[in-house]
Design an enzyme around this catalytic site. Structure first.
Site, PDB file in Angstrom:
ATOM      1  N   HIS A 288       0.845  -1.192   0.000  1.00  0.00           N
ATOM      2  CA  HIS A 288       0.000   0.000   0.000  1.00  0.00           C
ATOM      3  C   HIS A 288       0.888   1.252   0.000  1.00  0.00           C
ATOM      4  O   HIS A 288       2.058   1.201   0.367  1.00  0.00           O
ATOM      5  CB  HIS A 288      -0.907   0.026   1.226  1.00  0.00           C
ATOM      6  CG  HIS A 288      -0.149   0.070   2.520  1.00  0.00           C
ATOM      7  ND1 HIS A 288       0.429  -1.063   3.078  1.00  0.00           N
ATOM      8  CD2 HIS A 288       0.169   1.114   3.353  1.00  0.00           C
ATOM      9  CE1 HIS A 288       1.043  -0.729   4.195  1.00  0.00           C
ATOM     10  NE2 HIS A 288       0.907   0.578   4.388  1.00  0.00           N
TER      11      HIS A 288
ATOM     12  N   ASP B 171       0.963   5.154   1.673  1.00  0.00           N
ATOM     13  CA  ASP B 171       0.396   5.910   2.799  1.00  0.00           C
ATOM     14  C   ASP B 171      -0.149   7.250   2.303  1.00  0.00           C
ATOM     15  O   ASP B 171       0.400   7.856   1.384  1.00  0.00           O
ATOM     16  CB  ASP B 171       1.461   6.175   3.869  1.00  0.00           C
ATOM     17  CG  ASP B 171       1.948   4.901   4.523  1.00  0.00           C
ATOM     18  OD1 ASP B 171       1.206   3.901   4.502  1.00  0.00           O
ATOM     19  OD2 ASP B 171       3.084   4.920   5.048  1.00  0.00           O
TER      20      ASP B 171
ATOM     21  N   HIS C 108       4.807  -0.127   0.049  1.00  0.00           N
ATOM     22  CA  HIS C 108       5.413  -1.028   1.035  1.00  0.00           C
ATOM     23  C   HIS C 108       4.373  -1.956   1.631  1.00  0.00           C
ATOM     24  O   HIS C 108       3.157  -1.724   1.533  1.00  0.00           O
ATOM     25  CB  HIS C 108       6.114  -0.236   2.136  1.00  0.00           C
ATOM     26  CG  HIS C 108       5.215   0.719   2.870  1.00  0.00           C
ATOM     27  ND1 HIS C 108       4.795   1.905   2.317  1.00  0.00           N
ATOM     28  CD2 HIS C 108       4.658   0.663   4.116  1.00  0.00           C
ATOM     29  CE1 HIS C 108       4.024   2.553   3.180  1.00  0.00           C
ATOM     30  NE2 HIS C 108       3.917   1.805   4.279  1.00  0.00           N
TER      31      HIS C 108
ATOM     32  N   ARG D  88       3.874  -8.536  17.200  1.00  0.00           N
ATOM     33  CA  ARG D  88       4.675  -7.380  16.803  1.00  0.00           C
ATOM     34  C   ARG D  88       3.835  -6.107  16.983  1.00  0.00           C
ATOM     35  O   ARG D  88       2.673  -6.052  16.569  1.00  0.00           O
ATOM     36  CB  ARG D  88       5.116  -7.507  15.344  1.00  0.00           C
ATOM     37  CG  ARG D  88       5.917  -6.301  14.833  1.00  0.00           C
ATOM     38  CD  ARG D  88       6.146  -6.380  13.333  1.00  0.00           C
ATOM     39  NE  ARG D  88       6.892  -5.215  12.850  1.00  0.00           N
ATOM     40  CZ  ARG D  88       6.745  -4.671  11.657  1.00  0.00           C
ATOM     41  NH1 ARG D  88       5.870  -5.192  10.789  1.00  0.00           N
ATOM     42  NH2 ARG D  88       7.469  -3.617  11.309  1.00  0.00           N
TER      43      ARG D  88
END
Length: 728
Positions: free
Chosen positions: A657, A659, A709, A719
């Site tokens: 995607h 940002d 990314h 995480r």
């Protein structure tokens, strides 16, 4: 208001006279000096000890500094003397002195007087007045106001007299005192002598209308300025352009004199700094541990206080052996009970004795503080060291330095970082509340370092046993309905006990506990605005300042992806705990870009939105400006800030995607290979992956077009990251 100013050469004869005081006094060592020629003139300072206290010691110091010959009339064991007996004692003394009719005698009160120049100035001003008796002038007619119209009018200067200071030839003074009608006080006697033309002329009686010699501060604090000429501090009467020698804090101006007394009589100057700091100092350097004075440390937790953990750690780090200390602790806050109890249990065995008053014992603060004095005396202490939970002792030598300063009560200066809020007041109003002194800002900003006589101290101070076990001087934290610190200081002021604050070195700082809330987990996370310095000490990565420096080359693990340290691991750990405690995670269904994405929680949902925006503005934006040359939008606009959680059984990855941002930051909150397996971020265009995330470090990269990314799959564990989209 008394102002302060440094004066250069070429400002008039009177200032030039001030400049030669050093030469006149022969030696510049701050001690007693021989002012050549003065003793030949026979000048004698005559005074009466009203109270043998701090003000009297200050008076004697000032006369000693300039080499005056002083005679103190013996009043026996009594500390107070009524006015009629005072007068009788003076008559008797001047009768004896009159054997040398030409001897010059200066009479003054002792408790409210500071000499600011050597005897030669007194003689010069007296002789230039052409008087046989020169009396200090006052702006008020007292005690009999009906005599006001009887005073001769003057074109310039103070019209009335004040018998608290006069100088004259011994023979003339004796004749006046012995020939005057019977009076109840010295003030009335001299007043009646002065208002009558015949007696005024007979004794050549004059007033020091322009304050050339005597400065009564009552009603005249706005007329004077504290000034410096070289190494000499002096008082300038700006109304009459004179430099008075005898400065008197009469009326209700004793606290103004206390302020001036921190400078006058070679106490402080801009070149040497604090010279009176060395008066009566002691040294502990050569003492063995068992020879060090025993003290009681009184620790008071009276309100919910941020960064209490650091407060207790710094007490542990004081370089004074606990084997020479008794510990007294009062905790009035349930929220802190676990931490304080744990600390007392951990360190208690190292102290000689321990008394711990818990919150559920319902002992009021006023009584707890008085109980600390009792505890100190019961355990044969030589000092009581009081410290409140807002006072952070950054200097481990604090106790040693305060003891060596050797004052009955002395506080280390502490301020709220970046603020003018401190643990002392330089002045007070008539009703006992805060007022700003003429030197307050210079002191709190450490432009002037020294030992300062102030009317109010709080939060941290050391008291000597001589103060505690004297019934007439013993402090109390109770007075009417005043807060304990206000009560303590008012009681001490009423007893004439000087309170000192020292900023000779940096001792520590205050935290702001006024708005500290305890309803959340890890409440200090919210303290960036109220306690920025402490927040940064606890949470900011120690290498951040180096990383943001213009001379530092920042790592770039992928093209135009930059890496820099921002937070300590404690911050990331507490953020994870706080968000998990909040427990509400979105599945991303409300945002098409994150459809089927990992759970996330907006920072503003937890109440950290404003704090995070401040982090972006003050800590992230400077790095963005450095890295992205030419980009200096300030402040940054970051409206999407959220914590993301990747888990194998929830959502282990995020598809590729872009940002919605000009640039994005991604903060790693836990350790790959330890807290989770797999994971990381891959930049598709460059086929560059970052999988070895560093806890508390930021990845900063452009948001649109060039940096498609994805979040790589987490195969085990959880995480956590924080993501911010900046300037969408």
């Amino acid at each position: 208001m008394v102002l302060t100013r440094t004066v250069s050469a070429g400002v008039g004869l009177l200032v030039l006279l001030t400049l030669v005081w050093e030469a006149v006094t022969a030696q510049d060592n701050g001690g007693t000096q021989d002012n050549g020629g003065t003793q030949d003139k026979g000048l004698l300072v005559l005074t009466m000890r009203r109270k043998a206290g701090d003000s009297y010691k200050r008076f004697l110091r000032s006369t000693s500094i300039f080499g005056y010959k002083v005679k103190v009339l013996d009043v026996g064991e009594k500390e107070e003397l009524d006015e009629k007996k005072h007068l009788e004692l003076l008559k008797k003394e001047f009768k004896a002195l009159s054997q040398d009719k030409e001897k010059i005698v200066l009479f003054t009160e002792s408790g409210d007087v500071v000499f600011s120049a050597p005897p030669v100035r007194v003689i010069e001003e007296f002789e230039s007045s052409a008087a046989d008796i020169l009396v200090s002038a006052d702006g008020f007619c007292w005690p009999d106001q009906t005599l006001e119209s009887s005073f001769p009018r003057v074109e310039r200067g103070k019209r009335f007299l004040n018998s608290g200071g006069f100088v004259g030839r011994a023979g003339t003074i004796h004749r006046m005192l012995s020939e005057a009608p019977e009076e109840t006080s010295l003030q009335l006697l001299i007043t009646h002598m002065y208002v009558k033309d015949t007696t005024r002329d007979k004794y050549n009686l004059k007033l020091d209308h322009l304050s050339t010699l005597f400065q009564n501060l009552n009603g005249a604090t706005g007329d004077v300025e504290l000034r410096f000429a070289g190494k000499e501090a002096y008082l300038q009467n700006t109304l009459y352009n004179t430099v008075p020698v005898v400065v008197r804090g009469n009326g209700h101006t004793d606290l103004v004199l206390n302020t001036l007394g921190s400078y006058l009589a070679r106490s402080w100057n801009p070149e040497d700094g604090c010279r009176s700091c060395w008066d009566e100092m002691i040294s502990l350097d050569e003492k063995k541990e068992e020879e060090l004075p025993r003290l009681t440390m009184g620790v008071f937790v009276e309100k919910a206080t941020p960064f209490l953990e650091e407060f207790l750690d710094k007490i542990d780090n004081l370089l004074y052996p606990s084997s020479r200390m008794d510990l007294f602790v009062h905790n009035a806050v349930e929220y802190h009970e676990e931490m304080v109890s744990g600390w007392v249990k951990a360190v208690g065995e190292t102290f000689i004795s321990v008394k711990y008053i818990k919150h559920d014992e319902n002992i009021k603060e006023w009584h707890a503080r008085n109980a600390a004095i009792d505890y100190c005396l019961e355990h044969e202490c030589q000092y009581l060291f009081v410290i409140d939970s807002e006072a952070q002792l950054d200097n481990p030598f604090t106790l040693k330095l305060l003891i060596e300063q050797n004052r009955e009560i002395v506080a280390p200066m502490m301020i709220r970082p970046y603020k003018a809020w401190s643990n002392f007041w330089g002045a007070i109003t008539n009703d006992g509340f805060y007022a700003r002194s003429m030197d307050y800002m210079e002191i709190v900003q450490s432009q002037r370092r020294g030992l300062w006589n102030v009317p109010y101290i709080s939060s941290c101070y050391l008291m000597q046993r001589s103060l505690l076990d004297n019934d007439k001087k013993r402090p109390s934290f109770i007075k009417n309905l005043l807060d304990p610190d206000m009560a303590l200081c008012e009681n001490l002021r009423e007893k004439g006990i000087f309170m000192y604050v020292s900023n000779r070195v940096d001792f520590g700082h205050l935290v702001n506990a006024d708005k500290f809330e305890t309803r959340r987990l890890n409440n200090e996370l919210w303290q960036l605005f109220d306690n920025r310095w402490d927040w940064e000490q606890r949470y900011l990565h120690p290498n951040y300042t180096h990383a943001v420096s213009e001379n530092t080359t920042n790592e770039m693990p992928c093209p135009d992806v930059y890496w820099f340290p921002l937070f300590k691991e404690r911050y990331t750990k507490e953020m994870i705990e706080t968000f998990e405690d909040y427990g509400i995670w979105s599945d991303g269904s409300n945002n098409p870009r994150y459809k089927d994405g990992p759970p996330q929680t907006e920072l503003h949902s937890v109440g950290l939105g404003a704090v995070w925006q401040e982090i972006m503005t003050k800590l992230v934006a400077p790095m963005a400006k450095k890295i992205f040359t030419g980009y200096d939008r300030y402040p940054p606009r970051a409206i999407m800030n959220f914590m993301v959680r990747y888990k194998p059984d929830e959502q282990p990855f995020l598809r590729p995607h872009h940002d919605t941002s000009t640039y994005t930051i991604n903060v790693a909150l836990n350790k790959p290979g330890v807290d989770y397996q797999g994971g990381g971020c891959r930049f598709v265009r460059y086929n560059c992956s970052i999988t070895n995330s560093r806890v508390g470090w930021v990845l900063m990269h452009p948001g649109r077009l060039t940096h498609l990314h994805e979040g790589l799959r987490v195969t085990q564990g959880t995480r956590y990251i924080i993501v911010s989209f900046v300037d969408p």
